[in-house]
Each structure stands twice: as structure tokens, then as C-alpha cells.
Design a protein around this motif. Sequence first.
Motif, PDB file in Angstrom:
ATOM      1  N   PRO A  40       0.889  -1.119   0.144  1.00 51.90           N
ATOM      2  CA  PRO A  40       0.099   0.072   0.018  1.00 51.90           C
ATOM      3  C   PRO A  40       0.912   1.123  -0.017  1.00 51.90           C
ATOM      4  O   PRO A  40       1.892   1.391   0.900  1.00 51.90           O
ATOM      5  CB  PRO A  40      -1.049   0.094   1.132  1.00 51.90           C
ATOM      6  CG  PRO A  40      -0.815  -1.500   1.606  1.00 51.90           C
ATOM      7  CD  PRO A  40       0.475  -2.019   1.086  1.00 51.90           C
ATOM      8  N   GLY A  41       0.419   2.209  -0.691  1.00 52.80           N
ATOM      9  CA  GLY A  41       1.205   3.564  -0.940  1.00 52.80           C
ATOM     10  C   GLY A  41       2.431   3.291  -1.942  1.00 52.80           C
ATOM     11  O   GLY A  41       3.293   4.161  -1.961  1.00 52.80           O
ATOM     12  N   CYS A  42       2.332   2.231  -2.738  1.00 50.53           N
ATOM     13  CA  CYS A  42       3.426   1.990  -3.504  1.00 50.53           C
ATOM     14  C   CYS A  42       3.976   3.150  -4.350  1.00 50.53           C
ATOM     15  O   CYS A  42       5.256   3.373  -4.677  1.00 50.53           O
ATOM     16  CB  CYS A  42       3.344   0.599  -4.309  1.00 50.53           C
ATOM     17  SG  CYS A  42       4.970   0.216  -5.230  1.00 50.53           S
ATOM     18  N   CYS A  43       3.193   3.641  -5.173  1.00 44.14           N
ATOM     19  CA  CYS A  43       3.282   4.904  -5.945  1.00 44.14           C
ATOM     20  C   CYS A  43       3.955   5.832  -5.365  1.00 44.14           C
ATOM     21  O   CYS A  43       4.759   6.604  -6.100  1.00 44.14           O
ATOM     22  CB  CYS A  43       2.116   5.080  -6.840  1.00 44.14           C
ATOM     23  SG  CYS A  43       0.662   5.837  -5.927  1.00 44.14           S
ATOM     24  N   PHE A  44       3.300   6.267  -4.103  1.00 36.95           N
ATOM     25  CA  PHE A  44       3.963   7.208  -3.337  1.00 36.95           C
ATOM     26  C   PHE A  44       5.705   6.993  -3.172  1.00 36.95           C
ATOM     27  O   PHE A  44       6.328   7.867  -3.308  1.00 36.95           O
ATOM     28  CB  PHE A  44       3.260   7.624  -2.203  1.00 36.95           C
ATOM     29  CG  PHE A  44       1.902   8.471  -2.446  1.00 36.95           C
ATOM     30  CD1 PHE A  44       1.788   9.655  -2.374  1.00 36.95           C
ATOM     31  CD2 PHE A  44       0.655   7.527  -2.658  1.00 36.95           C
ATOM     32  CE1 PHE A  44       0.657  10.384  -2.779  1.00 36.95           C
ATOM     33  CE2 PHE A  44      -0.177   8.452  -2.961  1.00 36.95           C
ATOM     34  CZ  PHE A  44      -0.438   9.602  -2.881  1.00 36.95           C
ATOM     35  N   LYS A  45       5.686   5.711  -2.534  1.00 37.92           N
ATOM     36  CA  LYS A  45       7.121   5.389  -2.181  1.00 37.92           C
ATOM     37  C   LYS A  45       7.929   5.391  -3.320  1.00 37.92           C
ATOM     38  O   LYS A  45       9.304   5.886  -3.132  1.00 37.92           O
ATOM     39  CB  LYS A  45       6.909   3.942  -1.649  1.00 37.92           C
ATOM     40  CG  LYS A  45       6.375   3.865  -0.088  1.00 37.92           C
ATOM     41  CD  LYS A  45       6.054   2.210   0.283  1.00 37.92           C
ATOM     42  CE  LYS A  45       5.085   2.499   1.408  1.00 37.92           C
ATOM     43  NZ  LYS A  45       4.726   0.987   1.778  1.00 37.92           N
ATOM     44  N   ALA A  46       7.264   4.906  -4.563  1.00 36.92           N
ATOM     45  CA  ALA A  46       8.474   5.277  -5.618  1.00 36.92           C
ATOM     46  C   ALA A  46       8.696   6.339  -5.896  1.00 36.92           C
ATOM     47  O   ALA A  46       9.629   6.833  -6.800  1.00 36.92           O
ATOM     48  CB  ALA A  46       7.709   4.231  -6.842  1.00 36.92           C
ATOM     49  N   ALA A  47       7.741   7.333  -5.671  1.00 35.47           N
ATOM     50  CA  ALA A  47       8.195   8.667  -5.958  1.00 35.47           C
ATOM     51  C   ALA A  47       8.931   9.517  -4.762  1.00 35.47           C
ATOM     52  O   ALA A  47       9.173  10.603  -4.919  1.00 35.47           O
ATOM     53  CB  ALA A  47       6.830   9.315  -5.951  1.00 35.47           C
ATOM     54  N   GLY A  48       9.363   8.694  -3.991  1.00 36.02           N
ATOM     55  CA  GLY A  48      10.264   9.136  -2.832  1.00 36.02           C
ATOM     56  C   GLY A  48       9.818   9.589  -1.626  1.00 36.02           C
ATOM     57  O   GLY A  48      10.277  10.041  -0.523  1.00 36.02           O
ATOM     58  N   TRP A  49       8.542   9.199  -1.298  1.00 35.60           N
ATOM     59  CA  TRP A  49       7.777   9.488   0.068  1.00 35.60           C
ATOM     60  C   TRP A  49       8.258   8.382   0.714  1.00 35.60           C
ATOM     61  O   TRP A  49       8.664   7.149   0.534  1.00 35.60           O
ATOM     62  CB  TRP A  49       6.244   9.461  -0.255  1.00 35.60           C
ATOM     63  CG  TRP A  49       5.566  10.463  -1.126  1.00 35.60           C
ATOM     64  CD1 TRP A  49       6.237  10.965  -2.163  1.00 35.60           C
ATOM     65  CD2 TRP A  49       4.512  11.189  -0.636  1.00 35.60           C
ATOM     66  NE1 TRP A  49       5.349  12.162  -2.622  1.00 35.60           N
ATOM     67  CE2 TRP A  49       4.491  12.093  -1.736  1.00 35.60           C
ATOM     68  CE3 TRP A  49       3.764  11.427   0.303  1.00 35.60           C
ATOM     69  CZ2 TRP A  49       3.424  13.245  -2.030  1.00 35.60           C
ATOM     70  CZ3 TRP A  49       2.666  12.251   0.388  1.00 35.60           C
ATOM     71  CH2 TRP A  49       2.603  13.221  -0.550  1.00 35.60           C
ATOM     72  N   ARG A  50       7.973   8.475   2.239  1.00 35.65           N
ATOM     73  CA  ARG A  50       8.500   7.431   3.242  1.00 35.65           C
ATOM     74  C   ARG A  50       7.373   7.342   4.273  1.00 35.65           C
ATOM     75  O   ARG A  50       6.661   8.433   4.594  1.00 35.65           O
ATOM     76  CB  ARG A  50       9.730   7.748   3.755  1.00 35.65           C
ATOM     77  CG  ARG A  50       9.856   9.048   4.504  1.00 35.65           C
ATOM     78  CD  ARG A  50      11.479   9.503   4.859  1.00 35.65           C
ATOM     79  NE  ARG A  50      11.361  10.500   5.379  1.00 35.65           N
ATOM     80  CZ  ARG A  50      11.038  10.959   6.654  1.00 35.65           C
ATOM     81  NH1 ARG A  50      10.947  10.130   7.639  1.00 35.65           N
ATOM     82  NH2 ARG A  50      11.252  12.008   7.253  1.00 35.65           N
ATOM     83  N   GLN A  51       7.284   6.159   4.672  1.00 37.09           N
ATOM     84  CA  GLN A  51       6.299   6.015   5.924  1.00 37.09           C
ATOM     85  C   GLN A  51       6.910   6.547   7.405  1.00 37.09           C
ATOM     86  O   GLN A  51       7.938   6.062   7.703  1.00 37.09           O
ATOM     87  CB  GLN A  51       5.880   4.649   6.118  1.00 37.09           C
ATOM     88  CG  GLN A  51       4.900   4.178   6.902  1.00 37.09           C
ATOM     89  CD  GLN A  51       4.294   2.740   7.309  1.00 37.09           C
ATOM     90  OE1 GLN A  51       4.649   2.076   6.318  1.00 37.09           O
ATOM     91  NE2 GLN A  51       3.910   2.554   8.393  1.00 37.09           N
ATOM     92  N   ILE A  52       6.083   7.346   7.843  1.00 39.75           N
ATOM     93  CA  ILE A  52       6.188   8.057   9.123  1.00 39.75           C
ATOM     94  C   ILE A  52       5.550   7.709  10.107  1.00 39.75           C
ATOM     95  O   ILE A  52       5.793   8.048  11.339  1.00 39.75           O
ATOM     96  CB  ILE A  52       6.330   9.550   8.985  1.00 39.75           C
ATOM     97  CG1 ILE A  52       5.231   9.969   8.635  1.00 39.75           C
ATOM     98  CG2 ILE A  52       7.759   9.919   7.833  1.00 39.75           C
ATOM     99  CD1 ILE A  52       5.076  11.650   8.838  1.00 39.75           C
ATOM    100  N   GLY A  53       4.806   6.887  10.026  1.00 40.68           N
ATOM    101  CA  GLY A  53       3.939   6.257  11.101  1.00 40.68           C
ATOM    102  C   GLY A  53       2.310   6.000  10.441  1.00 40.68           C
ATOM    103  O   GLY A  53       2.280   5.393   9.375  1.00 40.68           O
ATOM    104  N   ARG A  54       1.457   5.960  11.472  1.00 40.63           N
ATOM    105  CA  ARG A  54      -0.018   5.460  11.414  1.00 40.63           C
ATOM    106  C   ARG A  54      -0.905   6.483  11.988  1.00 40.63           C
ATOM    107  O   ARG A  54      -0.430   6.942  12.827  1.00 40.63           O
ATOM    108  CB  ARG A  54      -0.194   4.270  11.733  1.00 40.63           C
ATOM    109  CG  ARG A  54       0.537   2.862  10.997  1.00 40.63           C
ATOM    110  CD  ARG A  54       0.065   1.668  11.345  1.00 40.63           C
ATOM    111  NE  ARG A  54       0.520   0.848  10.097  1.00 40.63           N
ATOM    112  CZ  ARG A  54      -0.001   0.286   9.330  1.00 40.63           C
ATOM    113  NH1 ARG A  54      -1.292   0.529   8.972  1.00 40.63           N
ATOM    114  NH2 ARG A  54       0.608  -0.731   8.292  1.00 40.63           N
ATOM    115  N   SER A  55      -2.092   6.537  11.467  1.00 42.92           N
ATOM    116  CA  SER A  55      -2.838   7.315  11.917  1.00 42.92           C
ATOM    117  C   SER A  55      -3.308   6.847  13.406  1.00 42.92           C
ATOM    118  O   SER A  55      -3.514   5.672  13.450  1.00 42.92           O
ATOM    119  CB  SER A  55      -4.233   7.720  11.113  1.00 42.92           C
ATOM    120  OG  SER A  55      -4.944   6.584  10.786  1.00 42.92           O
ATOM    121  N   LYS A  56      -3.625   7.696  14.289  1.00 40.18           N
ATOM    122  CA  LYS A  56      -4.440   7.036  15.707  1.00 40.18           C
ATOM    123  C   LYS A  56      -5.358   6.509  15.682  1.00 40.18           C
ATOM    124  O   LYS A  56      -5.844   5.507  16.343  1.00 40.18           O
ATOM    125  CB  LYS A  56      -4.164   8.514  16.750  1.00 40.18           C
ATOM    126  CG  LYS A  56      -2.784   8.894  16.817  1.00 40.18           C
ATOM    127  CD  LYS A  56      -2.900  10.080  17.799  1.00 40.18           C
ATOM    128  CE  LYS A  56      -1.408  10.677  18.017  1.00 40.18           C
ATOM    129  NZ  LYS A  56      -1.528  11.979  18.667  1.00 40.18           N
TER     130      LYS A  56
END
Length: 127
Positions: free
Chosen positions: A99-115
Motif C-alpha cells: 500500500p502506497g507503493c506509487c508514493f514510495k516509488a516517488a520518494g515518499w516514506r512512511q512516518i507512522g500511522r493514524s491514531k
Amino acid sequence: MLADRHYSRQTIGADMFCRPGRNLVLRTAMGDAVWVTWSGIRDDGLQAWECTIFRNESDYLSSNMVRAAVTATIAQWGQPPPDGIITYVDADKVRSINPGCCFKAAGWRQIGRSKRRGLILLQYDKE
């Protein structure tokens, strides 16, 4: 109609598909891809702009479209706030095993999860 097919759509067919606040709506000429950058009052404590919807049904590579949307947002609004540009991804509502693969491939990174719902929180990495 394109927004109606995004999993986050709350009221199918409603005229408004953006949250209250400042919104930058980007779409392809063919209407087969849409991106919205939102700026408004946040309840997550972040000082960030948020991609509230991205749906791509075009033949263009999604990661390239994410990069272009970030570039267009910065060109229109200037430099992002301290926490940059973020998005939330609901892993239970996307078909990807990453999930979020296209964002990750564009240089985004996971910084957490919503509460509240445990959504994946991704951040545009300026570096």
C-alpha cells in the motif's frame, strides 16, 4: 465521477469532493487521473499539506504523476509547511500488497500511522 471511484469518497455523486479549506485540484485533460492537495485545520498535530485524493486510471505511471503533482503544488503554493506534504493510505481498501507503493516509488516514506484508524502515514521526502 473519478472521485466517486476513490475509496475515501464519503458521498457518491455529491458536488463537493474536497474538504473545507484551501484545495488545489489537479486532473489530466482526459479526466482519467485526479490529485487534490489540501491545506486547512488539522487534527493530527502536523503542520503539513495533505494529498487527500489521488486516483489514476490513465496510462501514465502513478509515481511520475505523484512527482508532477508535488511539483505543481509547490509551484502554486510555495514551500511546504514544516511537516511537508503527507497522505494517508488505507491498506484495507487498496488492492496492492504494498500500500502506497506509487508514493514510495516517488520518494515518499512512511512516518507512522493514524491514531484512530491505523492508516499508513506517508510523507514527501524533500531530500
